[in-house]
Design a protein around this motif. Structure first.
Motif, short mmCIF file in Angstrom:
data_model
loop_
_atom_site.label_atom_id
_atom_site.label_comp_id
_atom_site.label_asym_id
_atom_site.label_seq_id
_atom_site.Cartn_x
_atom_site.Cartn_y
_atom_site.Cartn_z
N ALA A 163 0.77 -1.54 -0.02
CA ALA A 163 0.16 -0.07 -0.06
C ALA A 163 0.49 1.45 -0.31
CB ALA A 163 -1.27 0.07 1.13
N ALA A 164 2.68 1.09 0.35
CA ALA A 164 2.74 2.52 0.59
C ALA A 164 3.00 3.51 -0.93
CB ALA A 164 4.38 1.99 1.52
N ASP A 165 3.54 4.53 -1.62
CA ASP A 165 3.80 4.83 -2.25
C ASP A 165 5.13 5.46 -2.21
OD1 ASP A 165 3.83 6.96 -4.45
OD2 ASP A 165 4.04 8.42 -3.72
N PRO A 166 5.97 4.95 -2.35
CA PRO A 166 7.03 5.05 -2.52
C PRO A 166 8.26 6.23 -2.74
CG PRO A 166 7.61 3.11 -4.08
CD PRO A 166 6.47 3.75 -3.72
N ALA A 167 7.65 6.89 -3.87
CA ALA A 167 7.38 8.67 -4.07
C ALA A 167 7.55 9.31 -2.99
CB ALA A 167 7.30 9.12 -4.96
N SER A 168 6.54 9.68 -2.39
CA SER A 168 6.23 10.02 -1.10
C SER A 168 6.27 9.37 0.69
CB SER A 168 4.70 10.48 -1.41
OG SER A 168 3.95 9.45 -0.89
N PRO A 194 4.14 -3.82 17.57
CA PRO A 194 1.95 -3.87 17.91
C PRO A 194 1.93 -2.12 18.23
CG PRO A 194 3.62 -4.61 19.91
CD PRO A 194 4.71 -4.71 18.27
N TYR A 195 0.89 -1.94 17.77
CA TYR A 195 -0.01 -1.05 18.17
C TYR A 195 -1.15 -0.63 18.68
CZ TYR A 195 -2.80 -1.34 14.13
OH TYR A 195 -3.97 -2.49 13.09
N VAL A 196 -2.00 0.43 19.68
CA VAL A 196 -3.31 0.56 20.11
C VAL A 196 -3.31 1.74 19.99
CG1 VAL A 196 -3.93 0.32 22.95
CG2 VAL A 196 -1.64 -1.45 22.13
N ALA A 197 -4.78 1.81 19.59
CA ALA A 197 -5.39 3.64 19.35
C ALA A 197 -5.53 3.93 20.57
CB ALA A 197 -6.32 2.95 18.32
N LEU A 198 -5.31 4.73 21.38
CA LEU A 198 -5.99 5.57 22.37
C LEU A 198 -7.08 5.88 22.34
CD1 LEU A 198 -2.62 5.15 22.88
CD2 LEU A 198 -2.91 7.19 24.36
N PRO A 199 -7.97 6.41 23.25
CA PRO A 199 -9.16 6.74 23.06
C PRO A 199 -8.95 8.34 22.40
CG PRO A 199 -8.54 6.17 25.45
CD PRO A 199 -7.73 5.36 24.54
N ALA A 200 -10.81 8.94 22.14
CA ALA A 200 -10.36 10.56 21.94
C ALA A 200 -10.41 11.14 23.56
CB ALA A 200 -11.69 10.01 21.17
N HIS A 222 -1.08 6.90 4.01
CA HIS A 222 -1.15 6.36 5.39
C HIS A 222 -0.24 6.73 6.29
CE1 HIS A 222 -4.32 3.73 3.45
NE2 HIS A 222 -3.88 3.27 2.47
N VAL A 223 -0.14 5.97 7.27
CA VAL A 223 0.58 6.08 8.67
C VAL A 223 0.86 4.94 9.04
CG1 VAL A 223 1.89 6.24 10.86
CG2 VAL A 223 0.04 8.64 9.64
N TYR A 224 1.92 4.75 9.00
CA TYR A 224 2.00 2.81 9.18
C TYR A 224 2.99 2.59 10.48
CZ TYR A 224 1.63 2.80 4.10
OH TYR A 224 1.03 3.25 3.10
N CYS A 225 2.84 1.89 10.95
CA CYS A 225 3.46 0.81 12.76
C CYS A 225 4.03 -0.38 12.13
CB CYS A 225 3.15 0.72 13.50
SG CYS A 225 3.38 0.11 14.99
N GLY A 226 5.45 -0.17 11.86
CA GLY A 226 5.69 -1.44 10.66
C GLY A 226 5.35 -0.86 9.37
N ASN A 227 5.03 -2.42 9.07
CA ASN A 227 4.48 -2.53 7.84
C ASN A 227 2.64 -2.87 8.09
OD1 ASN A 227 4.35 -5.78 9.41
ND2 ASN A 227 3.61 -6.38 7.51
N LEU A 228 2.51 -1.95 9.11
CA LEU A 228 0.69 -1.92 9.54
C LEU A 228 0.77 -0.61 9.09
CD1 LEU A 228 0.54 -4.99 11.89
CD2 LEU A 228 0.48 -5.44 9.74
N ILE A 229 -0.55 -0.83 8.46
CA ILE A 229 -1.35 0.74 8.56
C ILE A 229 -2.20 1.07 10.04
CG2 ILE A 229 -3.02 1.99 7.27
CD1 ILE A 229 -2.47 0.54 5.10
N LEU A 230 -1.83 2.36 10.28
CA LEU A 230 -2.43 2.85 11.94
C LEU A 230 -3.68 3.58 10.90
CD1 LEU A 230 0.29 4.57 13.56
CD2 LEU A 230 -0.73 2.17 13.65
N GLN A 285 10.28 3.50 14.03
CA GLN A 285 9.30 1.96 14.14
C GLN A 285 8.51 2.32 12.71
OE1 GLN A 285 9.98 3.40 16.82
NE2 GLN A 285 8.05 2.97 17.86
N ALA A 286 8.25 3.57 12.44
CA ALA A 286 7.22 4.02 12.13
C ALA A 286 7.29 5.44 10.45
CB ALA A 286 6.14 5.01 12.93
N GLY A 287 6.45 4.98 10.01
CA GLY A 287 6.56 6.11 8.76
C GLY A 287 5.40 6.33 7.37
#
Length: 469
Positions: free
Chosen positions: A70-75, A164-170, A95-103, A88-90
């Protein structure tokens, strides 16, 4: 006709026997075969990401590189954190990625690094761990099947390890990092690795002092806020007190302990010891010649079994008289008897129909036999703090502090050679000694294990794993 049938049967048996081994070799030999090539690709800053053949790859420790389709190499770009934490994030334009997974739901244009492994776009906030871990949601058979498909070019690489990633509450208030790592707060709540610490006061939250091999520093595992005490995000059933202290005994498979001096209770992680046997007193503060942390109680010697996850009684406390003085971290004497701790492990040999492996690990309390009369007298410290030299009567002994990890299996050796004794005693002056020198003295019979008898054993048994094939 019978010979032909026999040959067919033998052929079928050989195929059945060899095919699984060939399949296993095929899977293992093809695992991350392009690692070195991808590793020489273009780096995105100081991050875990590489650009190779117009694709983005994420390095996931213990599992090699993952292509992010899903990643765009140019951007694509790494977060400019200025620290190891955050690499570990890009992100790219989508998208924003944690490792190879989309956040999910994190907007790349406004996303920023907060600190302590937390990322936010002002609305959504995530904890993205800086360390990869085993994907516990991936079943063994699913992983095996996915490996076959991936090796055959018919499917993606199985996600055996991940960041691993975790979403925090709003929150109406922005999140910010708390203390120095793993923690964050919105001013009202505290979070450990993205998980809320119930009722914790972020304004007064602190790390409990922790000891390990004589060194004291803030704990990575235990926290207190003046009222409550936590193991990671889990509250413990005790109130805060300045005298609380955490500790680890060597490495011991990452067993973090907490002791409450008010009642002598001990906690291993979030699990309390049995209060009926309290107070507890730690016997062995260092862990190089032990596989279990030993705790003396009013009715015996106890240890935490990592396999049963229970506190277990090893036997009567041989130190119960209270008269034993510590000569080294593993050798004790009351003037009449000498006790020492020793680590022991048992391995099974590989047999037909089953695999070898670790059977048990034990910590033994042994009693020295036939030792000469006289008091123990310390003669010197071996350079690098490898150990110490002691004399009892006319006999010299070497008390080791390196342990089995350095292939030295006993904490006490009788010195049989005067040249060896001089070599050890003069090492502080000459500074010419290595761990291999100690091993050579043992192999050469110049250091010998003295006679002893075992008086107690704390044993952890492990399940034997049998091969599928």
């Amino acid at each position: 006709m019978q010979k032909r049938a026999k040959r067919i049967v033998i052929t079928i048996v050989l195929i059945v026997a060899i095919l699984p081994m060939f399949l296993l070799f095929w899977l293992m030999s093809g695992d991350d075969e392009n690692f070195a090539t991808i590793d020489h690709g273009q780096s995105y800053g100081n991050s875990i990401y590489k650009r190779y053949q117009d694709a983005v790859y994420a390095a996931v420790p213990s599992n090699g590189y993952y292509r992010i389709d899903a990643a765009d190499p140019a951007s694509f770009q790494a977060f400019d954190t200025g620290a190891f934490d955050g690499r570990q994030a890009g992100r790219d334009q989508r998208h924003v990625y944690c490792g190879n997974l989309i956040l999910p739901d994190l907007r790349p244009a406004s996303a920023r690094y907060l600190g302590n492994s937390y990322f936010s776009d002002g609305a959504a906030t995530y904890f993205c761990s800086m360390h990869s871990r085993l994907n516990r949601e991936l079943e063994l058979l699913d992983e095996f099947w996915q490996k076959i498909l991936h090796r055959a070019g018919a499917g993606p690489k199985p996600q055996t390890y991940l960041y691993p990633y975790v979403a925090l509450p709003a929150s109406a208030r922005p999140y910010r990092p708390l203390l120095d790592r793993d923690l964050a707060t919105d001013g009202a709540r505290a979070f450990y690795r993205g998980l809320e610490m119930p009722q914790a006061n972020p304004a007064t939250l602190r790390r409990v002092p922790a000891g390990r091999d004589g060194d004291v520093r803030p704990s990575d595992d235990f926290f207190a806020d003046g009222s409550r005490v936590y193991f990671h995000e889990q509250p413990l059933p005790l109130s805060d007190d300045p005298a609380l202290h955490a500790f680890m005994v060597g490495d011991l498979y990452r067993q973090p302990y907490l002791r409450d001096p008010r009642d002598g209770m001990v906690y291993v992680g979030a699990q309390p010891f049995d209060a009926a046997h309290a107070p507890y007193r730690l016997i062995n503060e260092k862990g190089r010649h032990v596989y279990q942390a030993l705790f003396a109680s009013k009715d015996g010697l106890y240890f935490y079994n990592t396999q049963t996850r229970q506190l277990e009684r090893a036997g009567d406390d041989p130190f119960a008289s209270g008269a034993y003085a510590e000569l080294s971290p593993y050798v004790y004497s009351d003037g009449a008897q000498t006790l020492f701790l020793r680590a022991e492990e048992v391995w099974a040999r590989s047999t037909r129909g089953g695999g070898g492996g670790l059977v048990s690990r034990s910590t033994l309390v042994n009693r020295l036999r036939d030792a000469p009369d006289g008091a123990w007298v310390k003669r010197g410290v071996v350079y690098h703090n490898f150990g110490t030299v002691w004399q009892k009567g006319g006999t010299l002994y070497y008390f080791d502090e390196m342990g089995p990890s350095q292939l030295i299996s006993n904490p006490i050796y009788q010195i049989l050679d005067p040249v060896a004794a001089d070599f050890l005693l003069r090492s502080q002056e000459t500074r010419q000694i290595t761990a291999d020198d100690i091993r050579k003295l043992i192999r050469g019979g110049k250091l010998a294990v003295p006679q002893y008898e075992t008086v107690l054993e704390a044993k952890t048994r492990y399940r034997k794993i049998f091969s599928i094939f």
